[in-house]
Design a protein around this motif. Structure first.
Motif, short mmCIF file in Angstrom:
data_model
loop_
_atom_site.label_atom_id
_atom_site.label_comp_id
_atom_site.label_asym_id
_atom_site.label_seq_id
_atom_site.Cartn_x
_atom_site.Cartn_y
_atom_site.Cartn_z
N ALA A 20 42.41 46.07 52.33
CA ALA A 20 42.19 45.49 50.70
C ALA A 20 42.91 44.44 50.28
N ARG A 21 42.28 43.45 49.55
CA ARG A 21 42.73 43.04 48.28
C ARG A 21 43.92 43.11 47.45
N PRO A 22 45.36 42.46 47.29
CA PRO A 22 46.03 42.71 45.90
C PRO A 22 45.73 42.48 44.78
N ILE A 23 44.91 42.97 43.35
CA ILE A 23 45.29 42.69 42.33
C ILE A 23 45.70 43.20 41.25
N ALA A 24 46.75 42.18 40.40
CA ALA A 24 47.38 43.15 39.62
C ALA A 24 46.82 42.55 37.57
N GLY A 25 46.91 40.70 37.72
CA GLY A 25 46.32 40.85 36.11
C GLY A 25 44.32 40.18 36.07
N GLY A 26 44.47 39.90 36.97
CA GLY A 26 43.01 39.90 37.95
C GLY A 26 42.12 38.53 37.12
N THR A 27 42.90 38.09 36.40
CA THR A 27 42.08 36.81 35.50
C THR A 27 40.87 36.05 36.05
N ASP A 28 41.28 35.67 37.23
CA ASP A 28 40.90 34.79 38.30
C ASP A 28 39.30 35.23 39.10
N LEU A 29 40.24 36.90 39.79
CA LEU A 29 39.35 37.60 40.79
C LEU A 29 38.22 37.90 39.53
N VAL A 30 38.80 38.54 38.13
CA VAL A 30 37.43 39.25 37.96
C VAL A 30 36.41 37.78 36.94
N VAL A 31 36.67 36.82 36.36
CA VAL A 31 35.77 36.06 35.89
C VAL A 31 35.19 35.00 37.42
N GLY A 32 35.87 34.67 38.08
CA GLY A 32 35.10 34.35 39.83
C GLY A 32 34.18 35.19 40.07
N ALA A 33 34.18 36.26 39.70
CA ALA A 33 33.18 37.53 40.03
C ALA A 33 32.09 37.24 39.34
N ARG A 34 32.53 37.10 37.89
CA ARG A 34 31.45 37.43 36.89
C ARG A 34 30.21 35.38 37.15
N HIS A 35 31.32 34.38 37.29
CA HIS A 35 30.66 33.14 37.69
C HIS A 35 29.62 33.49 38.97
N GLY A 36 29.80 33.95 39.69
CA GLY A 36 29.09 34.22 41.24
C GLY A 36 30.20 33.13 42.32
N LYS A 37 31.07 33.34 41.92
CA LYS A 37 32.09 32.53 42.93
C LYS A 37 31.81 33.48 44.54
N LEU A 38 32.59 34.69 43.92
CA LEU A 38 33.06 35.13 45.63
C LEU A 38 32.39 36.79 44.39
N PRO A 39 31.96 37.88 45.49
CA PRO A 39 31.51 39.34 44.91
C PRO A 39 33.29 39.72 44.97
N LEU A 40 33.18 40.82 44.05
CA LEU A 40 34.74 41.75 44.01
C LEU A 40 34.90 41.87 45.81
N PRO A 41 35.96 42.05 46.09
CA PRO A 41 36.24 43.16 46.77
C PRO A 41 35.87 44.38 47.04
N GLU A 42 35.45 45.27 48.25
CA GLU A 42 34.73 46.44 48.41
C GLU A 42 36.73 46.94 48.27
N ASP A 43 37.48 46.62 48.51
CA ASP A 43 38.67 47.58 48.82
C ASP A 43 39.46 46.56 48.13
N LEU A 44 40.33 47.32 46.81
CA LEU A 44 41.43 46.86 46.27
C LEU A 44 42.94 47.48 45.77
N VAL A 45 43.77 46.78 45.57
CA VAL A 45 44.91 47.91 45.71
C VAL A 45 45.95 47.16 44.71
N ALA A 46 46.20 47.72 43.20
CA ALA A 46 46.47 47.87 42.57
C ALA A 46 47.70 47.09 42.57
N ILE A 47 48.96 45.96 42.24
CA ILE A 47 50.56 46.26 42.13
C ILE A 47 50.49 45.70 41.37
#
Length: 297
Positions: A20-47
């Motif tokens: 799993a990939r950790p997520i908290a604020g998600g400001t870079d993870l979500v924006v990056g996925a929306r811009h097509g840089k990287l897909p959202l990880p298959e598995d996430l763990v909220a910290i």
């Protein structure tokens, strides 16, 4: 896709060990996925519910900053503003108010962008990262953590739980200055952080300098020991030369390599000047850019 909510560090690292990939604020993870840089990880763990990672603590050896502390807290925390001022300077320049209030310090560090504002202050302040894995914890100096743009030396499954900053010495000060084209949602074109200690006579006893956005990782400058014994004005002038000589910038849409090389020297000079003034007892509010009228109006 799976989504786990961790209630303890052990639960978080166990989920990460399973992929799993950790997520908290998600400001870079979500924006990056929306811009097509990287897909959202298959598995996430909220910290985000790990309260112990949201604390700023002062201990006998220095300051511990939890990975979930937001930039908005970094820029206003009395301890950081007083004793680790360059970090507060940098946090105040990150993104927009919404980004500063949601994005986490730990996410910023682990994204390992060479243009991150907090990176150069962390280097000059001597910070180290605390990484947790199942049944283990290790400390890594930040110049060993960042290995390239977007990459770190952390192993798969290691979670950044916080950063440790050693206690500052007497008559010390720090500052972070960056070139700005505008005042909001700006990625650093170049930036410079300085940490200084003054001798009794007002000359420099020690200097550390680091640069952002001019190399594949945040760049700690070599040769700063030659600035010891100089007056603040002479040290600032020499710092400009060191910064321009050692920078290895690229050309892109925001600036050419030559422009960056020149401007990072200017930023280094201003950072040393502000750090020396703070070390001498002058109050320069956070961030230096606003207090001294540097950058966009």
């Amino acid at each position: 896709m799976s989504f786990t909510i961790a209630t303890t560090i052990d639960e978080a690292v166990a989920a990460m060990a399973a992929g799993a990939r950790p997520i908290a604020g998600g400001t870079d993870l979500v924006v990056g996925a929306r811009h097509g840089k990287l897909p959202l990880p298959e598995d996430l763990v909220a910290i985000d519910r790990l309260i112990e990672l949201s604390e700023i603590r002062l201990g006998s050896g220095g300051c511990q900053i939890g990975a979930l502390v937001t930039h908005a807290r970094l820029m206003m925390d009395p301890l950081l503003v007083q004793s680790y001022t360059a970090l507060a300077d940098a946090a105040a320049l990150v993104g927009s108010p919404s980004t500063r209030n949601i994005g986490t310090f730990g996410g910023n560090v682990m994204n390992a962008s060479p243009a991150m504002d907090t990176g150069a202050p962390l280097l000059v302040l001597g910070a180290s990262a605390e990484l947790a894995s199942p049944g283990a914890m290790r400390s890594v100096p930040l110049d060993e953590l960042w290995t390239g743009p977007g990459s770190t030396s952390a192993a798969e499954g290691e979670l950044l739980v916080g950063l440790n900053l050693p206690s500052p010495t007497g008559r010390s000060g720090s500052a972070y200055v960056r070139l700005e084209y505008r005042r909001a949602m700006e990625i650093a074109v170049v930036g410079a952080a300085a940490g200084v200690t003054l001798a009794e006579g007002g000359t420099l006893a020690s200097v550390s300098l680091a640069l952002s956005a001019v190399a594949p990782t945040i760049l700690a400058l070599d040769g700063t020991e030659a600035l010891a014994g100089l007056s603040p004005a002479d040290a600032a002038a020499k710092a400009a030369v060191l910064a321009s000589e050692q920078a290895a910038p690229i050309s892109d849409l925001r600036a050419s390599d030559g422009y960056r090389r020149h401007c990072v020297g200017v930023m280094a000079k201003r950072a040393v000047d502000a750090a020396c003034r703070r070390a001498a007892g002058e109050s320069i509010s956070v961030p230096v850019n606003r207090a001294l009228g540097i950058g966009a109006v």
